[in-house]
Write a protein that holds these residues in place. Sequence first.
Motif, mmCIF file in Angstrom:
data_model
loop_
_atom_site.group_PDB
_atom_site.id
_atom_site.type_symbol
_atom_site.label_atom_id
_atom_site.label_comp_id
_atom_site.label_asym_id
_atom_site.label_seq_id
_atom_site.Cartn_x
_atom_site.Cartn_y
_atom_site.Cartn_z
ATOM 1 N N GLY A 169 -18.468 -32.770 4.492
ATOM 2 C CA GLY A 169 -19.537 -32.726 3.510
ATOM 3 C C GLY A 169 -19.087 -32.221 2.159
ATOM 4 O O GLY A 169 -18.630 -32.990 1.306
ATOM 5 N N THR A 170 -19.190 -30.910 1.939
ATOM 6 C CA THR A 170 -18.918 -30.320 0.629
ATOM 7 C C THR A 170 -17.542 -30.681 0.101
ATOM 8 O O THR A 170 -17.376 -30.955 -1.091
ATOM 9 C CB THR A 170 -19.053 -28.788 0.714
ATOM 10 O OG1 THR A 170 -20.323 -28.460 1.281
ATOM 11 C CG2 THR A 170 -18.939 -28.154 -0.658
ATOM 12 N N ASN A 171 -16.543 -30.704 0.958
ATOM 13 C CA ASN A 171 -15.175 -30.991 0.523
ATOM 14 C C ASN A 171 -15.006 -32.410 0.008
ATOM 15 O O ASN A 171 -14.031 -32.716 -0.668
ATOM 16 C CB ASN A 171 -14.191 -30.723 1.672
ATOM 17 C CG ASN A 171 -12.747 -30.762 1.233
ATOM 18 O OD1 ASN A 171 -12.012 -31.682 1.570
ATOM 19 N ND2 ASN A 171 -12.336 -29.766 0.449
ATOM 20 N N LEU A 172 -15.967 -33.273 0.297
ATOM 21 C CA LEU A 172 -15.949 -34.625 -0.254
ATOM 22 C C LEU A 172 -16.852 -34.756 -1.478
ATOM 23 O O LEU A 172 -16.445 -35.265 -2.516
ATOM 24 C CB LEU A 172 -16.405 -35.646 0.808
ATOM 25 C CG LEU A 172 -15.341 -36.176 1.759
ATOM 26 C CD1 LEU A 172 -15.973 -37.114 2.783
ATOM 27 C CD2 LEU A 172 -14.230 -36.894 1.000
ATOM 28 N N THR A 173 -18.087 -34.299 -1.355
ATOM 29 C CA THR A 173 -19.079 -34.633 -2.377
ATOM 30 C C THR A 173 -19.301 -33.536 -3.411
ATOM 31 O O THR A 173 -20.067 -33.743 -4.356
ATOM 32 C CB THR A 173 -20.435 -34.964 -1.719
ATOM 33 O OG1 THR A 173 -20.903 -33.830 -0.983
ATOM 34 C CG2 THR A 173 -20.304 -36.153 -0.790
ATOM 35 N N ASN A 174 -18.635 -32.384 -3.236
ATOM 36 C CA ASN A 174 -18.784 -31.332 -4.251
ATOM 37 C C ASN A 174 -17.497 -30.537 -4.409
ATOM 38 O O ASN A 174 -17.513 -29.310 -4.486
ATOM 39 C CB ASN A 174 -19.942 -30.400 -3.891
ATOM 40 C CG ASN A 174 -20.566 -29.773 -5.123
ATOM 41 O OD1 ASN A 174 -19.927 -29.650 -6.151
ATOM 42 N ND2 ASN A 174 -21.822 -29.369 -5.012
ATOM 43 N N ASP A 175 -16.380 -31.249 -4.474
ATOM 44 C CA ASP A 175 -15.082 -30.616 -4.709
ATOM 45 C C ASP A 175 -14.511 -31.211 -5.988
ATOM 46 O O ASP A 175 -13.623 -32.061 -5.960
ATOM 47 C CB ASP A 175 -14.148 -30.859 -3.515
ATOM 48 C CG ASP A 175 -12.808 -30.160 -3.692
ATOM 49 O OD1 ASP A 175 -12.760 -29.142 -4.408
ATOM 50 O OD2 ASP A 175 -11.801 -30.646 -3.133
ATOM 51 N N ILE A 176 -15.043 -30.753 -7.112
ATOM 52 C CA ILE A 176 -14.630 -31.337 -8.391
ATOM 53 C C ILE A 176 -14.157 -30.281 -9.391
ATOM 54 O O ILE A 176 -14.025 -30.572 -10.576
ATOM 55 C CB ILE A 176 -15.768 -32.177 -9.015
ATOM 56 C CG1 ILE A 176 -16.967 -31.298 -9.313
ATOM 57 C CG2 ILE A 176 -16.167 -33.316 -8.100
ATOM 58 C CD1 ILE A 176 -18.036 -32.036 -10.096
ATOM 59 N N GLY A 177 -13.927 -29.059 -8.889
ATOM 60 C CA GLY A 177 -13.381 -28.027 -9.755
ATOM 61 C C GLY A 177 -14.351 -26.941 -10.156
ATOM 62 O O GLY A 177 -13.995 -26.039 -10.928
ATOM 63 N N VAL A 178 -15.589 -27.006 -9.646
ATOM 64 C CA VAL A 178 -16.564 -25.938 -9.910
ATOM 65 C C VAL A 178 -17.076 -25.423 -8.572
ATOM 66 O O VAL A 178 -17.073 -26.151 -7.578
ATOM 67 C CB VAL A 178 -17.726 -26.452 -10.778
ATOM 68 C CG1 VAL A 178 -17.215 -26.947 -12.117
ATOM 69 C CG2 VAL A 178 -18.515 -27.536 -10.075
ATOM 70 N N PRO A 179 -17.523 -24.164 -8.505
ATOM 71 C CA PRO A 179 -17.965 -23.608 -7.215
ATOM 72 C C PRO A 179 -19.214 -24.322 -6.705
ATOM 73 O O PRO A 179 -20.205 -24.433 -7.430
ATOM 74 C CB PRO A 179 -18.274 -22.142 -7.545
ATOM 75 C CG PRO A 179 -17.588 -21.857 -8.838
ATOM 76 C CD PRO A 179 -17.553 -23.149 -9.586
ATOM 77 N N PRO A 180 -19.205 -24.811 -5.472
ATOM 78 C CA PRO A 180 -20.403 -25.449 -4.908
ATOM 79 C C PRO A 180 -21.439 -24.409 -4.519
ATOM 80 O O PRO A 180 -21.122 -23.220 -4.359
ATOM 81 C CB PRO A 180 -19.866 -26.182 -3.680
ATOM 82 C CG PRO A 180 -18.672 -25.372 -3.269
ATOM 83 C CD PRO A 180 -18.067 -24.842 -4.542
ATOM 84 N N LEU A 181 -22.678 -24.852 -4.384
ATOM 85 C CA LEU A 181 -23.745 -23.984 -3.891
ATOM 86 C C LEU A 181 -23.814 -24.055 -2.371
ATOM 87 O O LEU A 181 -23.586 -25.111 -1.781
ATOM 88 C CB LEU A 181 -25.103 -24.414 -4.453
ATOM 89 C CG LEU A 181 -25.380 -24.205 -5.933
ATOM 90 C CD1 LEU A 181 -26.797 -24.652 -6.259
ATOM 91 C CD2 LEU A 181 -25.178 -22.757 -6.331
ATOM 92 N N GLN A 182 -24.162 -22.936 -1.755
ATOM 93 C CA GLN A 182 -24.453 -22.906 -0.324
ATOM 94 C C GLN A 182 -25.971 -22.768 -0.175
ATOM 95 O O GLN A 182 -26.504 -21.660 -0.215
ATOM 96 C CB GLN A 182 -23.728 -21.740 0.342
ATOM 97 C CG GLN A 182 -22.218 -21.887 0.370
ATOM 98 C CD GLN A 182 -21.746 -23.057 1.230
ATOM 99 O OE1 GLN A 182 -22.362 -23.350 2.250
ATOM 100 N NE2 GLN A 182 -20.683 -23.710 0.813
#
Length: 391
Positions: A335-348
């Motif tokens: 999930g996150t490692n694909l759709t929200n790994d662009i260089g900014v901290p993702p939200l949990q």
Amino acid sequence: MIINSLLDTDLYKFSMMQVVLHQFPSAQVEYLFKCRTQGINLRPFIKEIREEIHHLCQLRFSDDELEYLRNLRFIKEDFVEFLGLFHLPERCITVSEAPEDGEINIQVKGSWLHTILFEIPVLAIVNEVYFRNTYPNMDFAEGRRRLKAKIDLVKNATDIADFKFADYGTRRRFSKEWHDEVVYTLMQHLPEQFVGTSNVWLAKKYNITPLGTMAHEYLQACQALGPRLRDSQVFALEKWAQEYRGDLGIALSDVYGLNAFLRDFDMFFCKLFDGARHDSGDPFEWGERLLQHYLNNRVDPRMKTLVFSDSLNFELALEIARRFKGRCKTSFGIGTNLTNDIGVPPLQIVMKMVGCNGQPVAKVSDEPSKTMSVDPEYLSYLRHVFDLPKG
């Protein structure tokens, strides 16, 4: 607007919704939103989130979308007819400031059948509203570099040529635009390894396989819907089997922790279900114990599928695949490692069911931070009934 199709959600929402229509049409539920990331102020975005949710509640399924669902092998005609009349009821959702500094309350309360589709698009809305305001000039160059590195890593893993993974990132995505690009890129560069997406809208758009079976809320609701609490996990699995008759056969294992799951997942379920999904705790220990459980129940684990979906990156997924190569079938939902790994901290952020038919429900995870309940007394009682360690 962010969500422009009711298909822009995870497949397991539809598979669970069909069970609700046929088995529990009168169930009443409550969901609560929680941001687990410390120091995040979502209050400035309340107005924007409300506007996006208002738009979401105006959406209807098109004839083309209904026809797509009708052609999925496990979807029944009466369910499609119901969806033809369906819309999300705006009166059942509220967004407000929380007492805690910087936090917001999002509450959904009403008929399970009519509110079940709120969770995924609401989380996608909160994510995208936050990120487009916080990082308004993101050009995705870093995201593309990281995605290429992941693709190269998989291509170079020639010792596990049967490695298979899917996109599970709808609720965690940086944006719908980036999610779309990720799925399209994976289709082009990893056609053998990338087996599909949980997102039904993207599966339809790109003619790839939509994937998913059940989520925690289904087993949680059965705490209130079954004959007695101790039998609720068995009740949930039996009702699922009655609905799908052997299809969609991946059981979720961590609503009460692995020990309680294995006590209930007897020889009948070992043979009936195609496998199980890991979503908390140590994945290696989980896999080893499940394989031994199959052997103890005279089931060949090489015929079963273990699905791993807990906070995965590709390095960990490949390591797990190597551990269990030749011992069972494996698949990975990332999930996150694909759709929200662009260089900014993702939200949990999560949105979990906390009540059903006026009774509290809870999830007791092998990962303590994933345990969720709003009623400490009920949580203590649940731990006692399932012989779980105290939190």
